[in-house]
Scaffold this active site. Structure first.
Site, PDB file in Angstrom:
ATOM      1  N   CYS A 230      21.872  79.530  50.122  1.00 23.55           N
ATOM      2  CA  CYS A 230      21.518  80.006  48.772  1.00 23.55           C
ATOM      3  C   CYS A 230      20.082  79.584  48.416  1.00 23.55           C
ATOM      4  O   CYS A 230      19.835  78.420  48.101  1.00 23.55           O
ATOM      5  CB  CYS A 230      22.518  79.444  47.769  1.00 23.55           C
ATOM      6  SG  CYS A 230      22.116  79.791  46.049  1.00 23.55           S
TER       7      CYS A 230
ATOM      8  N   CYS B 171      19.673  78.170  44.942  1.00 24.39           N
ATOM      9  CA  CYS B 171      20.162  76.784  44.851  1.00 24.39           C
ATOM     10  C   CYS B 171      19.053  75.806  45.206  1.00 24.39           C
ATOM     11  O   CYS B 171      18.929  74.733  44.603  1.00 24.39           O
ATOM     12  CB  CYS B 171      21.355  76.573  45.782  1.00 24.39           C
ATOM     13  SG  CYS B 171      22.809  77.561  45.361  1.00 24.39           S
TER      14      CYS B 171
END
Length: 109
Positions: free
Chosen positions: A36, A39
């Site tokens: 991700c 993230c």
């Protein structure tokens, strides 16, 4: 020399006990996955906030959603990136998506 605050990794359903023992303080739980990219953006923002002397002293935890599917389900996480901010009075706020430093500071104050 100023000590640098860091994130702690939470794993296993038993880690919910750790969180409940920290009531009364500001807590950030960051949900992430290695794949991700958003993230990683949030991780960088949070690390910057932790390194600054801004009067905010949260306990910060991270949970890898790929490794902790049961814990992720129990905490009702449906998006990435997602953060849970737990205030000293116990109120929880889910923050979904990429954050900016300014928006994260607003959530913490």
């Amino acid at each position: 020399m100023k000590a640098i605050k860091t994130e702690q990794v939470l794993s296993g359903v038993n880690s919910l006990t750790t969180l409940s023992e920290l009531r009364g303080g500001l807590i950030i739980i960051r949900f992430w996955a290695p794949w991700c990219s958003s993230c990683r953006v949030n991780e960088s923002i949070i690390k910057t906030i932790l390194q600054e002397d801004n009067g905010i002293n949260p306990k910060v935890f991270k949970i890898n959603v790929d490794r902790e599917p049961n814990l992720t389900r129990m905490l009702d996480i449906k998006n990435l990136p997602e953060l849970i901010v737990i205030r000293p009075d116990g109120q929880r706020q889910h923050v979904i998506g990429e954050i900016t430093k300014e928006s994260m500071l607003n959530h913490l104050q």
